[in-house]
Scaffold this motif. Sequence first.
Motif, PDB file in Angstrom:
ATOM      1  N   TYR A  76       0.827  -1.199   0.000  1.00  0.00           N
ATOM      2  CA  TYR A  76       0.000   0.000   0.000  1.00  0.00           C
ATOM      3  C   TYR A  76       0.866   1.256   0.000  1.00  0.00           C
ATOM      4  N   LEU A  77       0.297   2.325  -0.519  1.00  0.00           N
ATOM      5  CA  LEU A  77       0.917   3.635  -0.408  1.00  0.00           C
ATOM      6  C   LEU A  77      -0.157   4.593   0.098  1.00  0.00           C
ATOM      7  N   GLN A  78      -0.043   4.941   1.363  1.00  0.00           N
ATOM      8  CA  GLN A  78      -0.952   5.917   1.952  1.00  0.00           C
ATOM      9  C   GLN A  78      -0.404   7.304   1.664  1.00  0.00           C
ATOM     10  N   MET A  79      -1.191   8.097   0.987  1.00  0.00           N
ATOM     11  CA  MET A  79      -0.774   9.444   0.608  1.00  0.00           C
ATOM     12  C   MET A  79      -1.627  10.443   1.373  1.00  0.00           C
ATOM     13  N   ASN A  80      -1.001  11.280   2.150  1.00  0.00           N
ATOM     14  CA  ASN A  80      -1.705  12.305   2.918  1.00  0.00           C
ATOM     15  C   ASN A  80      -1.299  13.692   2.427  1.00  0.00           C
ATOM     16  N   SER A  81      -2.160  14.655   2.684  1.00  0.00           N
ATOM     17  CA  SER A  81      -1.873  16.052   2.306  1.00  0.00           C
ATOM     18  C   SER A  81      -1.412  16.143   0.857  1.00  0.00           C
ATOM     19  N   LEU A  82      -2.193  15.581  -0.018  1.00  0.00           N
ATOM     20  CA  LEU A  82      -1.818  15.507  -1.433  1.00  0.00           C
ATOM     21  C   LEU A  82      -1.655  16.908  -2.021  1.00  0.00           C
ATOM     22  N   LYS A  83      -0.621  17.077  -2.838  1.00  0.00           N
ATOM     23  CA  LYS A  83      -0.331  18.351  -3.473  1.00  0.00           C
ATOM     24  C   LYS A  83      -0.467  18.220  -4.990  1.00  0.00           C
ATOM     25  N   PRO A  84      -0.666  19.332  -5.693  1.00  0.00           N
ATOM     26  CA  PRO A  84      -0.738  19.262  -7.164  1.00  0.00           C
ATOM     27  C   PRO A  84       0.507  18.640  -7.777  1.00  0.00           C
ATOM     28  N   GLU A  85       1.671  18.851  -7.177  1.00  0.00           N
ATOM     29  CA  GLU A  85       2.910  18.284  -7.720  1.00  0.00           C
ATOM     30  C   GLU A  85       3.020  16.778  -7.519  1.00  0.00           C
ATOM     31  N   ASP A  86       2.097  16.194  -6.788  1.00  0.00           N
ATOM     32  CA  ASP A  86       2.061  14.738  -6.631  1.00  0.00           C
ATOM     33  C   ASP A  86       1.353  14.052  -7.798  1.00  0.00           C
ATOM     34  N   MET A  87       0.756  14.849  -8.662  1.00  0.00           N
ATOM     35  CA  MET A  87       0.035  14.274  -9.798  1.00  0.00           C
ATOM     36  C   MET A  87       1.010  13.584 -10.739  1.00  0.00           C
ATOM     37  N   ALA A  88       0.748  12.307 -11.016  1.00  0.00           N
ATOM     38  CA  ALA A  88       1.647  11.498 -11.839  1.00  0.00           C
ATOM     39  C   ALA A  88       1.012  10.134 -12.055  1.00  0.00           C
ATOM     40  N   ILE A  89       1.660   9.340 -12.874  1.00  0.00           N
ATOM     41  CA  ILE A  89       1.332   7.922 -12.956  1.00  0.00           C
ATOM     42  C   ILE A  89       2.185   7.218 -11.902  1.00  0.00           C
ATOM     43  N   TYR A  90       1.539   6.448 -11.060  1.00  0.00           N
ATOM     44  CA  TYR A  90       2.231   5.746  -9.991  1.00  0.00           C
ATOM     45  C   TYR A  90       2.379   4.273 -10.370  1.00  0.00           C
ATOM     46  N   TYR A  91       3.587   3.774 -10.199  1.00  0.00           N
ATOM     47  CA  TYR A  91       3.899   2.393 -10.536  1.00  0.00           C
ATOM     48  C   TYR A  91       4.335   1.625  -9.295  1.00  0.00           C
ATOM     49  N   CYS A  92       3.851   0.408  -9.214  1.00  0.00           N
ATOM     50  CA  CYS A  92       4.296  -0.519  -8.189  1.00  0.00           C
ATOM     51  C   CYS A  92       5.385  -1.392  -8.791  1.00  0.00           C
ATOM     52  N   ALA A  93       6.401  -1.713  -8.017  1.00  0.00           N
ATOM     53  CA  ALA A  93       7.506  -2.528  -8.513  1.00  0.00           C
ATOM     54  C   ALA A  93       7.952  -3.507  -7.432  1.00  0.00           C
ATOM     55  N   ALA A  94       8.610  -4.571  -7.859  1.00  0.00           N
ATOM     56  CA  ALA A  94       9.093  -5.569  -6.910  1.00  0.00           C
ATOM     57  C   ALA A  94      10.356  -6.231  -7.432  1.00  0.00           C
ATOM     58  N   ARG A  95      11.125  -6.735  -6.502  1.00  0.00           N
ATOM     59  CA  ARG A  95      12.325  -7.501  -6.854  1.00  0.00           C
ATOM     60  C   ARG A  95      12.624  -8.433  -5.700  1.00  0.00           C
ATOM     61  N   SER A  96      13.374  -9.458  -5.975  1.00  0.00           N
ATOM     62  CA  SER A  96      13.742 -10.390  -4.930  1.00  0.00           C
ATOM     63  C   SER A  96      14.748  -9.724  -3.997  1.00  0.00           C
ATOM     64  N   ASN A  97      14.870 -10.271  -2.820  1.00  0.00           N
ATOM     65  CA  ASN A  97      15.789  -9.784  -1.783  1.00  0.00           C
ATOM     66  C   ASN A  97      15.181  -8.655  -0.968  1.00  0.00           C
ATOM     67  N   SER A  98      14.632  -9.006   0.159  1.00  0.00           N
ATOM     68  CA  SER A  98      14.009  -8.008   1.023  1.00  0.00           C
ATOM     69  C   SER A  98      14.975  -7.505   2.085  1.00  0.00           C
ATOM     70  N   GLY A  99      16.237  -7.911   1.998  1.00  0.00           N
ATOM     71  CA  GLY A  99      17.209  -7.504   2.999  1.00  0.00           C
ATOM     72  C   GLY A  99      17.753  -6.113   2.785  1.00  0.00           C
ATOM     73  N   LYS A 100      17.308  -5.464   1.733  1.00  0.00           N
ATOM     74  CA  LYS A 100      17.802  -4.129   1.418  1.00  0.00           C
ATOM     75  C   LYS A 100      16.649  -3.342   0.831  1.00  0.00           C
ATOM     76  N   THR A 101      16.633  -2.055   1.042  1.00  0.00           N
ATOM     77  CA  THR A 101      15.588  -1.201   0.490  1.00  0.00           C
ATOM     78  C   THR A 101      16.151  -0.497  -0.740  1.00  0.00           C
ATOM     79  N   TYR A 102      15.665  -0.876  -1.901  1.00  0.00           N
ATOM     80  CA  TYR A 102      16.182  -0.356  -3.161  1.00  0.00           C
ATOM     81  C   TYR A 102      15.407   0.890  -3.574  1.00  0.00           C
ATOM     82  N   THR A 103      16.139   1.912  -3.976  1.00  0.00           N
ATOM     83  CA  THR A 103      15.503   3.169  -4.379  1.00  0.00           C
ATOM     84  C   THR A 103      15.694   3.487  -5.855  1.00  0.00           C
ATOM     85  N   ASN A 104      16.432   2.651  -6.565  1.00  0.00           N
ATOM     86  CA  ASN A 104      16.697   2.875  -7.985  1.00  0.00           C
ATOM     87  C   ASN A 104      15.762   2.015  -8.818  1.00  0.00           C
ATOM     88  N   ALA A 105      15.065   2.636  -9.760  1.00  0.00           N
ATOM     89  CA  ALA A 105      14.118   1.902 -10.595  1.00  0.00           C
ATOM     90  C   ALA A 105      14.792   0.759 -11.346  1.00  0.00           C
TER      91      ALA A 105
END
Length: 125
Positions: free
Chosen positions: A80-109
């Motif tokens: 889930y992605l809970q979005m609060n206090s939404l702003k106009p600059e938050d407008m976009a297409i949002y994508y969910c992604a996944a990869r194996s290995n949960s031992g690290k939090t990946y921030t690169n697409a």
Amino acid sequence: QVQLVESGVGSVQAGGSPRLSCAASAVSGRTFSSHTVGWFRQAPGKECEFVAAFGWIGWSADSVKGRFTISRDNAKNTVYLQMNSLKPEDMAIYYCAARSNSGKTYTNAADYTYWGQGTQVTVSS
């Protein structure tokens, strides 16, 4: 193979608090828990931007920290992605992604293997 399907919220007023969902299929509950899951977004004319990810722990980009929260329910194979206090600059297409290995939090697409089809979030003022 992991299939991801986002459930969107469509158009939301600025200041609103919608929640995006992403359901993973073709994985067992235990397998899903071993994956890092993330949310990215892309606005028109802009590059794909990291929003939040949940590997061992949840992590949000500075641009949304304090407003957006990522969570996961491994029993339901859902993130889930809970979005609060939404702003106009938050407008976009949002994508969910996944990869194996949960031992690290990946921030690169580029680190993610599986992607959903994307869901449009429109913010009206």
